[in-house]
Scaffold this active site. Structure first.
Site, short mmCIF file in Angstrom:
data_model
loop_
_atom_site.label_atom_id
_atom_site.label_comp_id
_atom_site.label_asym_id
_atom_site.label_seq_id
_atom_site.Cartn_x
_atom_site.Cartn_y
_atom_site.Cartn_z
CD GLU A 162 -3.73 -43.72 -0.72
OE1 GLU A 162 -4.75 -44.59 -0.87
OE2 GLU A 162 -3.97 -42.69 -0.35
CD GLU A 201 -7.04 -40.03 -6.78
OE1 GLU A 201 -7.07 -40.83 -5.74
OE2 GLU A 201 -7.07 -38.87 -6.52
#
Length: 121
Positions: free
Chosen positions: A76, A69
């Site tokens: 991102e 994550e």
């Protein structure tokens, strides 16, 4: 490397930067959910008296999902910086990073079922 110095960051600075990254990841809803699930898994290990080896497997799964994550968050951010407008290739990169976390989570869930279900019954 620290720009313009030719030197790497010191250990404490590197640790501080890593903590800043962890804090940035924690701001994401998915990361917070995964931390909650991780806490539940650790509690179940204690409650069900899971063996040391099985507990280590659970901890490795937790570490992999949370690290995945963090990497997803980093990717991102880089994609958003490099391509502020919606672009199919940027979308593909983000979708694949999210899929990697999904795969890690799914496999970790299967491992949790294998470890916890027999102890519950």
């Amino acid at each position: 490397m620290i720009p313009g110095t030719g030197k790497g960051a010191g250990f404490l600075s590197s640790f501080r930067y890593a903590c800043e990254g962890l804090s940035a990841s924690f701001k994401g809803r998915n990361f917070r959910i995964q931390v909650g699930v991780a806490a539940l898994a650790i509690f179940l290990c204690w409650l069900l008296r899971v063996s040391c080896v099985e507990t280590c497997v659970v901890l490795i799964c937790i570490g992999l999902v949370l690290a995945g994550e963090c990497l997803n968050t980093a990717l991102e951010a880089v994609v958003d910086l490099a391509c502020p407008k919606i672009h199919p290739v940027a979308k593909l990169a983000k979708d694949c990073a999210a899929a990697a976390v999904l795969v890690l989570s799914a496999v970790s869930s299967i491992i949790a079922l294998i470890i916890f279900v027999p102890k519950l019954f």
